[in-house]
Design a protein around this motif. Structure first.
Motif, short mmCIF file in Angstrom:
data_model
loop_
_atom_site.label_atom_id
_atom_site.label_comp_id
_atom_site.label_asym_id
_atom_site.label_seq_id
_atom_site.Cartn_x
_atom_site.Cartn_y
_atom_site.Cartn_z
N ASP A 168 -3.47 -10.82 4.96
CA ASP A 168 -3.70 -9.16 4.91
C ASP A 168 -4.22 -9.11 3.16
N ASP B 101 2.51 -9.31 4.51
CA ASP B 101 4.17 -8.77 4.56
C ASP B 101 4.10 -7.62 5.72
N ASP C 185 1.10 -6.45 10.25
CA ASP C 185 0.36 -7.74 9.73
C ASP C 185 0.97 -8.25 11.26
N ASP D 130 -3.34 -5.40 0.92
CA ASP D 130 -1.93 -5.53 -0.27
C ASP D 130 -0.62 -5.85 -0.02
N ASP D 131 -0.09 -6.52 -0.96
CA ASP D 131 1.33 -7.11 -1.15
C ASP D 131 1.03 -7.88 0.09
N THR D 132 0.34 -9.11 -0.32
CA THR D 132 -0.06 -10.39 0.75
C THR D 132 -0.42 -11.69 -0.61
MG LIG Z 1 0.41 -5.38 2.61
#
Ligand SMILES: [Mg+2]
Length: 265
Positions: A22, A198, A203, A24-26
């Motif tokens: 992923d 995340d 995911d 975003d935020d991974t």
């Molecule tokens: Mg994410």
């Protein structure tokens, strides 16, 4: 190929040849970039300064989520949604803001966000460590141009073999179709891939539905939903060697270890 006892069954597992991640935020730190931009807008705008930042941030998140549904459904563009977000926040703050203020606030947030963009700590080092052992795909729900900008800025570009972004693919996680697109582009079966991300729903549930082994990136130590044993977790992208152990399964996850002990007792 490895054989593992898992909940009483022997599971056959291939060594991954593809690592899907992923964005975003991974790999990309959206949370910190957004917080920094929001802090800037909060502190720079007289209408917001009396509003405690934590409460302001919570309301922002709620409004963002509502409007994100409009963006996904094609009812608003990202730019329209951003303006509407700050229109609602200014109204909530009791400010009688004209359109000029709404637009300036939205632009100021966007500029601060762009300036604050950064990778999650250890992301580049992890991609560099994976690269000699597996091909790399990004599977992300967002706008293609937005994600390409983050990838270029963070220095991820040279590591990525396939980019599957929902806007371009026409399917969004947790729909297996977006994972299948990435696998098809790389000509590998699901059994040869792992997916790191995340979001439990997008995911982890998404990867499971596509037959891909998931690894949950759980930065904030959230509890895993019940009824899904055996999903590996990482709390950090560093050190890369520890993440590689989980990806390539050189260490047995403790819950599986426990099952093996039971089976051999
Ligand atoms: Mg994410």
């Amino acid at each position: 190929m490895m054989r593992r006892f898992y909940n009483g069954h022997v599971r056959t597992r291939h060594t991954p040849t593809v690592v899907l991640l992923d964005l975003d935020d991974t790999l990309f730190d959206h949370e910190q970039s957004a917080r920094e931009a929001l802090r800037h807008v909060h502190d720079a705008n007289a209408a917001f300064t009396a509003w405690p930042f934590d409460a302001f941030e919570a309301t922002h998140a709620k409004v963002l989520e509502e409007l994100h549904l409009d963006v996904l459904a094609g009812r608003r563009t990202v730019d329209q949604a951003r303006e509407e977000r700050f229109r609602r926040l200014l109204a909530e703050a009791g400010a009688s803001a004209g359109e000029g203020v709404v637009q300036r606030t939205a632009v100021s947030y966007r500029q601060a966000y762009q300036a604050a963009r950064r990778p999650v700590s250890g992301a580049v080092e992890l991609l560099a460590a994976i690269k000699p052992r597996a091909r790399i795909g990004i599977v992300s729900n967002n706008i293609l141009e937005e994600q390409q900008g983050k990838i270029a800025l963070c220095g991820f570009e040279s590591y990525i073999d396939v980019l599957a972004v929902s806007e371009a693919v026409g399917a969004a996680k947790p729909d297996p179709a977006i994972f299948e697109y990435a696998l098809r582009e790389l000509s590998v079966p699901a059994s040869e891939a792992v997916m790191i991300g995340d979001s439990w729903i997008a995911d982890i549930a998404g990867a499971l539905a596509a037959g891909i082994r998931p690894i949950w990136f759980n930065r904030s130590n959230r509890p895993a939903p019940a009824g899904t044993p055996g999903v590996s977790q990482i709390a950090s992208l560093t050190p890369a060697a520890a993440v590689l152990d989980v990806i390539f399964d050189t260490n047995t996850p403790s819950d599986i270890e426990a099952d093996v002990r039971c089976a051999s007792a």
